[in-house]
Design an enzyme around this catalytic site. Structure first.
Site, PDB file in Angstrom:
ATOM      1  N   SER A   1      42.492  37.020  41.996  1.00  0.00           N
ATOM      2  CA  SER A   1      42.081  36.750  43.371  1.00  0.00           C
ATOM      3  C   SER A   1      41.040  37.740  43.902  1.00  0.00           C
ATOM      4  CB  SER A   1      43.344  36.732  44.231  1.00  0.00           C
ATOM      5  OG  SER A   1      43.073  36.407  45.549  1.00  0.00           O
TER       6      SER A   1
ATOM      7  N   GLY B   1      53.925  44.050  48.173  1.00  0.00           N
ATOM      8  CA  GLY B   1      54.391  43.295  47.011  1.00  0.00           C
ATOM      9  C   GLY B   1      53.350  43.275  45.907  1.00  0.00           C
TER      10      GLY B   1
HETATM   11  C1  16G Z   1      49.574  38.099  47.781  1.00  0.00           C
HETATM   12  C2  16G Z   1      49.982  36.826  48.452  1.00  0.00           C
HETATM   13  C3  16G Z   1      49.449  36.802  49.859  1.00  0.00           C
HETATM   14  C4  16G Z   1      49.917  38.010  50.621  1.00  0.00           C
HETATM   15  C5  16G Z   1      49.606  39.279  49.872  1.00  0.00           C
HETATM   16  C6  16G Z   1      50.323  40.429  50.506  1.00  0.00           C
HETATM   17  C7  16G Z   1      50.284  34.670  47.397  1.00  0.00           C
HETATM   18  C8  16G Z   1      49.651  33.605  46.577  1.00  0.00           C
HETATM   19  N1  16G Z   1      49.494  35.688  47.709  1.00  0.00           N
HETATM   20  O1  16G Z   1      48.192  38.168  47.639  1.00  0.00           O
HETATM   21  O2  16G Z   1      49.926  35.639  50.458  1.00  0.00           O
HETATM   22  O3  16G Z   1      49.332  38.076  51.877  1.00  0.00           O
HETATM   23  O4  16G Z   1      50.066  39.171  48.541  1.00  0.00           O
HETATM   24  O5  16G Z   1      50.157  41.567  49.751  1.00  0.00           O
HETATM   25  O6  16G Z   1      51.456  34.611  47.734  1.00  0.00           O
HETATM   26  P1  16G Z   1      51.031  42.849  49.987  1.00  0.00           P
HETATM   27  O7  16G Z   1      52.469  42.493  49.685  1.00  0.00           O
HETATM   28  O8  16G Z   1      50.437  43.843  49.073  1.00  0.00           O
HETATM   29  O9  16G Z   1      50.870  43.220  51.438  1.00  0.00           O
HETATM   30 ZN    ZN Z   2      42.994  34.427  46.379  1.00  0.00          ZN
END
Ligand code: 16G
Ligand code: ZN
Length: 529
Positions: free
Chosen positions: A64, A500
């Site tokens: 991504s 996450g």
């Molecule tokens: C991932 C998630 C996105 C979320 C981001 C948060 C999917 C396909 N993508 O990119 O939705 O906003 O993680 O990241 O679920 P973080 O947990 O590092 O804040």
């Molecule tokens: Zn993406």
């Protein structure tokens, strides 16, 4: 199952001893060199999942918005949704098994998940434009093949395109044809019909500058060009021919830094938008005559779509249950505007597309967007049937016309997952039909000042949260400290959550002024240590 073959193939994609990775919010993400064994094993897992479900499963190779050197992989379930959480655990086990344990883990998954070995396995594969993606997707293919699975390699596609293909395949064409041509035709037909309506109301030609993050979006927009109605002129920037993927550009960069991407020259009041590296996110923006940059993020996209759909549903004279789903990162001003002005119920869920998607499925019309620009609209089967029937048979012209617009919206929206190309067409159609400029859209409400910070900690897992990640339950005392800090400021809120996708904790704060939001975020980050 031929375990000798498994051993032989697995040796071609050996696991670096001791390396452990986790199937997180967006599947596996890491430096590309560390992922070959993961890819092979996700090929295995996809074949097993396909047998367990009796359906085609998708495997997308992408990281991504992350740097070009990274890569990642995620599985797509039969209706185009994210892999079911019950299998995320299997994915992690399989990826972390040492080479000699692989056979045992595969056998264990087959038993636990009641995988029928004699069933056919079918997997769709796609990849982004990273230099490492081709070879890594070959490792996925090896994994599928060694278990006797069939595969179709779509090659370079956007993430949402692969979700779409998987859904089409498993619904026997009800959702569309599982080909790129089918995807372009479905979208362009719906879009052209919507745009035609707006042109009859005197709208001039629309222009839009698109930053494609030097990624797959540029290729796919070029393929789509012949299908595009002439009424909309798009100019593609950052097409990947000169610069690196996601480097100083793309939706994530623009959202995080609140500034325009490199490589896109913006004149005052021109409409611009950015896709991310795999084209599942979009944000809009413009520069005003004083040179100030204005970001229109996922929250405002959700607001625009909500206003539009709510009006149409009212015109159609049906009481369908509509709701918006957000995360804790949604700007408080957007939540307030949606609830108090648009008068639509808003629900807050944990970060990550699967949580938003799941919640949105509870409504006839479920609109979900993350502030970062990932989102879509889900229509229940019952709602879709009602709308299509009214569009065909309703005697009252105004009601029938409203139903027709809604029907085209259903076809234009990629309901499997957030899709930058589809969302862009939805937004352009709405702006054209409502005769709105970006400035007018932006002026619906003003964001509360906010600040997002990253904090490095020894172990981010000591923070556990509840209430859609808005309150910390551990470590003891942390939430009390945050509460006390929040009380010091007006119109304020703050929360912390472990990321996450990175080994950090994220801190978010809002307050009445930017200085106060900054100060509150800083103070909360000190409390996290
Ligand atoms: C991932 C998630 C996105 C979320 C981001 C948060 C999917 C396909 N993508 O990119 O939705 O906003 O993680 O990241 O679920 P973080 O947990 O590092 O804040
Ligand atoms: Zn993406």
């Amino acid at each position: 199952m031929d375990f000798e073959e498994l051993k032989r193939y697995s040796a071609l994609h050996p696991k670096p001893a001791g390396l452990t990775l986790q199937y997180g919010t967006a599947g596996f993400r890491s430096k590309a060199q560390q992922l070959e064994h993961v890819m092979f094993r996700m090929g295995l897992l996809a074949a097993l999942r396909s047998r367990a479900m009796g359906a085609t499963i998708g495997v997308m190779v992408t990281a991504s918005h992350n740097p070009e050197e990274d890569n990642g992989v995620k599985l797509i379930d039969p209706l185009g949704e994210m892999l079911h959480p019950s299998w995320e655990e299997y994915a992690t086990q399989l990826a972390n098994a040492e080479d000699q344990e692989l056979q045992e883990i595969v056998t264990e998954i087959c038993q636990k998940a009641a995988v029928n070995q004699r069933k056919d396995a079918s997997v769709f594969i796609g990849r982004d434009t990273r230099p490492s993606s081709k070879e890594l997707s070959q490792a996925v293919i090896d994994g599928i093949s060694v278990l006797g699975g069939q595969y179709h390699d779509y090659g370079l596609v956007t993430t949402p395109q692969l979700h779409y293909m998987v859904c089409c395949q498993n619904t026997q064409g009800q959702y569309g044809k599982p080909t790129l041509e089918g995807y372009y035709q479905k979208l362009s037909k719906a879009f052209t019909e919507l745009i035609k309506k707006s042109l009859s109301s005197g709208e001039a030609q629309r222009q839009l500058k698109i930053d494609c993050a030097n990624g797959i979006g540029a290729l796919k927009l070029a393929e789509m060009e012949t299908y595009f109605p002439k009424e909309v002129q798009v100019q593609v920037y950052n097409d990947g021919t000169k610069e690196k993927l996601n480097y100083l550009c793309g939706a994530d960069f623009v959202k995080v830094h609140q500034k325009p991407p490199k490589g896109l020259d913006m004149k005052p009041n021109e409409s611009c938008c950015s896709f991310d590296g795999d084209a599942d996110r979009i944000v809009y923006y413009y520069k005003d005559t004083a040179g100030h940059f204005h970001l229109i993020d996922g929250d405002k996209i959700a607001t625009l779509i909500s206003i539009f759909l709510k009006e149409l549903l009212a015109k159609m004279g049906q009481t369908l249950k509509m709701a918006v789903v957000q995360t804790a990162y949604a700007n408080g001003s957007s939540t307030r505007y949606l609830e108090e002005t648009v008068k639509v119920p808003v629900h807050c869920v944990k970060t990550g597309v699967k949580h938003l998607h799941h919640k949105a499925q509870e409504f006839d019309v479920g609109i979900y967007f993350e502030a970062n620009g990932h989102g879509t609209v889900l229509f229940s089967k019952a709602a879709e049937n009602t709308i299509r029937q009214l569009a065909k048979e309703e005697k009252d012209v105004a009601k029938r016309e409203a139903a027709k617009v809604l029907e085209n919206m259903i076809d234009l929206i990629n309901q499997t997952v957030g899709d930058a190309i589809s969302d862009m067409l939805v937004i352009e159609a709405i702006l054209a039909l409502k005769g709105l400029t970006l400035q007018q859209w932006d002026a619906l409400y003003n964001d509360f000042p906010s600040r997002l910070l990253k904090v490095q900690v020894a172990d981010r897992q000591v923070i556990d949260t509840t209430d859609a990640e808005r309150r910390a339950v551990t470590p003891p005392g942390l939430q009390e400290k945050i509460d006390a800090l929040v009380k010091k400021y007006k119109l304020s809120r703050a929360f912390v959550r472990p990321s996450g996708t990175e080994d950090i904790v994220r801190v978010y704060a809002e307050a009445d002024t930017q200085e106060n939001a900054d100060a509150l975020a800083h103070e909360v980050s000190l409390a996290v240590y």
